[in-house]
Motif scaffolding. Structure first.
Motif, PDB file in Angstrom:
ATOM      1  N   MET A 156       0.868  -1.249  -0.087  1.00  0.00           N
ATOM      2  CA  MET A 156      -0.165  -0.161  -0.160  1.00  0.00           C
ATOM      3  C   MET A 156       0.618   1.304  -0.081  1.00  0.00           C
ATOM      4  O   MET A 156       1.796   1.351   0.788  1.00  0.00           O
ATOM      5  N   THR A 157       0.540   2.222  -0.761  1.00  0.00           N
ATOM      6  CA  THR A 157       1.448   3.505  -0.900  1.00  0.00           C
ATOM      7  C   THR A 157       0.560   4.566  -0.092  1.00  0.00           C
ATOM      8  O   THR A 157      -0.746   4.608  -0.059  1.00  0.00           O
ATOM      9  N   THR A 158       1.092   5.611   0.390  1.00  0.00           N
ATOM     10  CA  THR A 158       0.772   6.528   0.909  1.00  0.00           C
ATOM     11  C   THR A 158       0.275   7.395   0.112  1.00  0.00           C
ATOM     12  O   THR A 158       0.560   7.728  -0.907  1.00  0.00           O
ATOM     13  N   PRO A 159      -0.873   8.296   0.545  1.00  0.00           N
ATOM     14  CA  PRO A 159      -1.750   9.158  -0.802  1.00  0.00           C
ATOM     15  C   PRO A 159      -1.090  10.532  -0.658  1.00  0.00           C
ATOM     16  O   PRO A 159      -1.325  11.428  -1.264  1.00  0.00           O
ATOM     17  N   PHE A 160      -0.049  10.685   0.238  1.00  0.00           N
ATOM     18  CA  PHE A 160       0.598  11.722   0.583  1.00  0.00           C
ATOM     19  C   PHE A 160       1.832  12.281  -0.133  1.00  0.00           C
ATOM     20  O   PHE A 160       2.309  13.521  -0.142  1.00  0.00           O
ATOM     21  N   PHE A 161       2.113  11.597  -1.296  1.00  0.00           N
ATOM     22  CA  PHE A 161       3.286  11.949  -2.248  1.00  0.00           C
ATOM     23  C   PHE A 161       2.641  11.701  -3.603  1.00  0.00           C
ATOM     24  O   PHE A 161       1.920  10.586  -3.809  1.00  0.00           O
ATOM     25  N   THR A 162       2.896  12.453  -4.524  1.00  0.00           N
ATOM     26  CA  THR A 162       2.694  12.229  -5.926  1.00  0.00           C
ATOM     27  C   THR A 162       3.559  11.217  -6.564  1.00  0.00           C
ATOM     28  O   THR A 162       4.510  10.661  -6.138  1.00  0.00           O
ATOM     29  N   GLU A 163       3.288  10.861  -7.784  1.00  0.00           N
ATOM     30  CA  GLU A 163       4.039   9.681  -8.221  1.00  0.00           C
ATOM     31  C   GLU A 163       5.427  10.532  -8.372  1.00  0.00           C
ATOM     32  O   GLU A 163       6.422   9.820  -8.498  1.00  0.00           O
ATOM     33  N   ALA A 164       5.506  11.880  -9.145  1.00  0.00           N
ATOM     34  CA  ALA A 164       6.775  12.251  -9.196  1.00  0.00           C
ATOM     35  C   ALA A 164       7.696  12.262  -7.827  1.00  0.00           C
ATOM     36  O   ALA A 164       8.848  12.043  -8.021  1.00  0.00           O
ATOM     37  N   GLU A 165       7.072  12.800  -6.809  1.00  0.00           N
ATOM     38  CA  GLU A 165       7.606  12.646  -5.690  1.00  0.00           C
ATOM     39  C   GLU A 165       8.241  11.190  -5.105  1.00  0.00           C
ATOM     40  O   GLU A 165       9.204  10.828  -4.801  1.00  0.00           O
ATOM     41  N   ARG A 166       7.208  10.412  -5.222  1.00  0.00           N
ATOM     42  CA  ARG A 166       7.662   8.921  -5.200  1.00  0.00           C
ATOM     43  C   ARG A 166       8.955   8.335  -5.944  1.00  0.00           C
ATOM     44  O   ARG A 166       9.664   7.606  -5.466  1.00  0.00           O
ATOM     45  N   ALA A 167       8.826   8.954  -7.326  1.00  0.00           N
ATOM     46  CA  ALA A 167       9.968   8.187  -8.020  1.00  0.00           C
ATOM     47  C   ALA A 167      11.388   9.075  -7.659  1.00  0.00           C
ATOM     48  O   ALA A 167      12.373   8.342  -7.791  1.00  0.00           O
ATOM     49  N   ALA A 168      11.175  10.364  -7.223  1.00  0.00           N
ATOM     50  CA  ALA A 168      12.269  11.027  -6.870  1.00  0.00           C
ATOM     51  C   ALA A 168      12.884  10.393  -5.285  1.00  0.00           C
ATOM     52  O   ALA A 168      14.049  10.309  -5.212  1.00  0.00           O
ATOM     53  N   LEU A 169      11.839   9.967  -4.538  1.00  0.00           N
ATOM     54  CA  LEU A 169      12.328   9.297  -3.467  1.00  0.00           C
ATOM     55  C   LEU A 169      13.086   7.906  -3.698  1.00  0.00           C
ATOM     56  O   LEU A 169      13.906   7.375  -2.973  1.00  0.00           O
ATOM     57  N   ALA A 170      12.342   7.221  -4.424  1.00  0.00           N
ATOM     58  CA  ALA A 170      12.825   5.806  -4.902  1.00  0.00           C
ATOM     59  C   ALA A 170      14.319   5.704  -5.698  1.00  0.00           C
ATOM     60  O   ALA A 170      14.958   4.810  -5.185  1.00  0.00           O
ATOM     61  N   LEU A 171      14.517   6.762  -6.167  1.00  0.00           N
ATOM     62  CA  LEU A 171      15.855   6.867  -6.710  1.00  0.00           C
ATOM     63  C   LEU A 171      17.170   6.986  -5.745  1.00  0.00           C
ATOM     64  O   LEU A 171      18.072   5.930  -5.798  1.00  0.00           O
ATOM     65  N   PRO A 172      17.304   7.756  -4.594  1.00  0.00           N
ATOM     66  CA  PRO A 172      18.285   7.817  -3.653  1.00  0.00           C
ATOM     67  C   PRO A 172      18.210   6.423  -2.804  1.00  0.00           C
ATOM     68  O   PRO A 172      19.213   5.986  -2.517  1.00  0.00           O
ATOM     69  N   GLU A 173      16.794   6.105  -2.530  1.00  0.00           N
ATOM     70  CA  GLU A 173      16.696   4.836  -1.658  1.00  0.00           C
ATOM     71  C   GLU A 173      17.610   3.751  -2.451  1.00  0.00           C
ATOM     72  O   GLU A 173      18.169   2.886  -1.939  1.00  0.00           O
TER      73      GLU A 173
END
Length: 75
Positions: A1-18
């Motif tokens: 389940m993903t949180t509704p508090f981030f946009t798809e762009a923000e999720r992509a930006a967070l996945a990259l450094p992770e």
């Protein structure tokens, strides 16, 4: 389940450094899927800036860990 508090762009930006940062636990790194998700939201200049920020943050994290300095303590 993903949180509704981030946009798809923000999720992509967070996945990259992770993905780029997790190296000790045998994670696969930045996969084509992760890169393609980021590239779908950011242009080449923005991706370059993201990569530079990831590298810089990782650099300071390594230095702070080496000298046992708590990040943000003296800021």
């Amino acid at each position: 389940m993903t949180t509704p508090f981030f946009t798809e762009a923000e999720r992509a930006a967070l996945a990259l450094p992770e993905a780029a940062t997790r190296i000790q636990d045998g994670a696969p790194g930045v996969t084509d899927e992760i890169w393609d998700a980021a590239a779908a939201h950011f242009d080449e200049t923005q991706l370059s800036a993201l990569n530079l920020e990831i590298a810089l943050t990782n650099f300071f994290n390594r230095i702070n860990r080496t000298i046992l300095e708590q990040a943000g303590k003296a800021w």
